[in-house]
Design a protein around this motif. Structure first.
Motif, short mmCIF file in Angstrom:
data_model
loop_
_atom_site.label_atom_id
_atom_site.label_comp_id
_atom_site.label_asym_id
_atom_site.label_seq_id
_atom_site.Cartn_x
_atom_site.Cartn_y
_atom_site.Cartn_z
N GLU A 168 46.18 42.71 53.18
CA GLU A 168 47.16 43.10 51.82
C GLU A 168 48.26 42.61 51.17
OE1 GLU A 168 49.18 48.20 50.97
OE2 GLU A 168 49.19 46.64 53.19
N GLN A 169 48.05 41.78 51.63
CA GLN A 169 49.16 40.99 50.86
C GLN A 169 48.62 39.80 50.44
OE1 GLN A 169 51.63 39.00 53.82
NE2 GLN A 169 51.81 41.10 55.18
N GLU A 170 47.83 39.58 50.42
CA GLU A 170 46.78 38.17 49.51
C GLU A 170 46.51 38.92 48.11
OE1 GLU A 170 47.99 35.06 50.29
OE2 GLU A 170 49.13 35.57 51.52
N ALA A 171 46.02 40.55 48.89
CA ALA A 171 45.14 40.99 48.14
C ALA A 171 45.80 40.84 46.96
CB ALA A 171 44.80 42.17 48.44
N ARG A 172 46.74 41.39 46.58
CA ARG A 172 48.03 41.98 46.08
C ARG A 172 48.17 40.94 44.61
NH1 ARG A 172 49.61 46.91 46.26
NH2 ARG A 172 49.06 47.39 48.13
N LYS A 173 48.61 39.62 45.38
CA LYS A 173 48.72 38.70 44.87
C LYS A 173 47.38 37.79 44.02
CE LYS A 173 51.93 36.51 48.93
NZ LYS A 173 51.65 35.29 49.44
N ALA B 164 46.61 35.44 29.81
CA ALA B 164 46.72 34.82 29.68
C ALA B 164 45.50 34.19 28.39
CB ALA B 164 47.05 33.28 30.31
N ALA B 165 44.58 34.13 28.44
CA ALA B 165 42.95 34.13 27.42
C ALA B 165 42.81 34.91 26.53
CB ALA B 165 42.28 34.59 28.64
N ARG B 166 43.26 36.51 26.89
CA ARG B 166 44.13 37.49 25.97
C ARG B 166 44.64 36.44 24.75
NH1 ARG B 166 43.66 42.92 29.28
NH2 ARG B 166 41.59 43.33 29.02
N ARG B 167 46.09 35.90 25.04
CA ARG B 167 47.29 35.67 24.78
C ARG B 167 46.20 34.20 23.40
NH1 ARG B 167 52.17 34.99 26.63
NH2 ARG B 167 53.36 34.67 24.42
N GLN C 170 47.38 37.93 39.41
CA GLN C 170 47.03 36.52 39.82
C GLN C 170 45.73 36.52 38.02
OE1 GLN C 170 48.44 33.49 39.31
NE2 GLN C 170 47.69 32.53 37.73
N ALA C 171 45.17 37.98 39.02
CA ALA C 171 44.10 37.72 38.16
C ALA C 171 44.68 38.42 36.42
CB ALA C 171 42.76 38.48 38.49
N GLU C 172 45.01 38.85 37.18
CA GLU C 172 45.74 39.77 35.44
C GLU C 172 45.91 39.49 35.06
OE1 GLU C 172 46.15 42.40 32.87
OE2 GLU C 172 44.63 43.41 34.77
#
Length: 316
Positions: A76-81, A92-95, A85-87
């Motif tokens: 759960e801890q790593e999945a949130r990270k 970043a790509a959109r900007r 990071q994916a978001e």
């Protein structure tokens, strides 16, 4: 599972993480499925697939309530990270795609700075694009157009008319009146307005441009409109140099009215009598610009010059 292959980490997708986190937060398959807007059996199957990919149970289903296993708690801890990071990567790509990050090289003729347009346009663009790196250099018009064509420069502030290389266009961002710069010792220096025809015997100083370019063209056209061909004298590298040449009595010059801010001792600026003679300041760019940042600045210039929409040479 197709072909009886065991799932691997390569099969894991972001949706698995979202399904897992929703279930971990709700600790109830029904509520998690409702929150995710999917059927409960489908959610259960996705969680089982994820556990198969990882190779260990993430939820303890032996109790009446669903609980995370130790592996589930760590995951759960790593999945949130990972999702965060994916978001961040998506944003970043959109900007970058919107031209909000990156760098842009801008060239300008010196007289663009006198008008205030350069500082205003660049300042407002920087305010709305704070993470864009700006490289700003003063350079002659032809050099700007050459570097635009070669991809070494992204935007140019120029003074038309000037022939454009293939693929280069411009948007007018300012139209200002041309005035007469003359020595303070000139016989007509005390007049409120000066008829251009009265200067047929004077020497006219122009910038170092070919005959069909910018203020060289403006000078010839204006004098011919007044009934004479100007006696062209030495040329100046820029308008500050021209103002100095006028001040020491070498000749007179037609200059943009914004040059009035250059108060060289021994020079006066006078309106030309008759219909106003107008000069442009334009922003030049590549028509098929690959850089989102440069496209964003060209769009900014287009918005800035919308009052002169008819003068726009091309759409972005």
């Amino acid at each position: 599972m197709a072909g009886g292959r065991r799932p691997t980490r390569a099969n894991m997708e972001l949706r698995h993480l979202r399904y897992f986190l929703a279930t971990a937060e709700e600790l109830n398959y029904g509520r998690a499925a409702e929150r995710l807007k999917i059927a409960q059996p489908g959610l259960s199957q996705q969680i089982k697939s994820l556990e198969a990919i990882i190779g260990t149970p993430l939820f303890d289903r032996t109790r009446r309530t669903v609980q995370l296993t130790l592996a589930g708690e760590r995951f759960e801890q790593e999945a949130r990270k990972t999702l965060a990071q994916a978001e961040t990567a998506v944003l970043a790509a959109r900007r970058a795609g919107r031209g909000e990050v990156g760098s842009i090289a801008i060239g300008y003729v010196g007289s663009a700075a006198y008008t205030g347009v350069l500082t205003t346009m660049v300042g407002t663009f920087r305010a709305s694009h704070p993470e864009v790196e700006l490289q700003i250099s003063e350079m002659e018009m032809q050099q700007q157009l050459d570097q635009l064509s070669e991809g070494k420069l992204d935007i140019g502030f120029i003074r038309p008319p000037i022939p454009y290389p293939v693929g280069i266009s411009s948007i007018r961002v300012l139209q200002e009146e041309i005035v007469l710069a003359m020595p303070a010792s000139h016989a007509l220096a005390g007049d409120e307005m000066v008829p251009l025809a009265s200067l047929s015997g004077d020497t006219f100083i122009t910038p170092r441009h070919p005959s069909n370019v910018s203020f060289h063209e403006h000078t010839v056209q204006a004098c011919q409109g007044a009934g004479f061909f100007p006696k062209l004298g030495p040329q100046g590298r820029d308008f500050v140099t021209i103002a100095s040449m006028v001040a020491v009595g070498i000749g007179v010059a037609l200059v943009p009215q914004s040059l009035r801010c250059i108060q060289v001792p021994g020079i006066v600026y006078k309106p030309v009598k008759g219909a106003p003679i107008l000069a442009e300041l334009a922003v030049a760019f590549r028509r098929t610009e690959p850089s989102p940042v440069a496209r964003a600045f060209a769009k900014h210039a287009r918005s800035f010059g919308q009052g002169d929409a008819k003068a726009a040479r091309s759409d972005l």
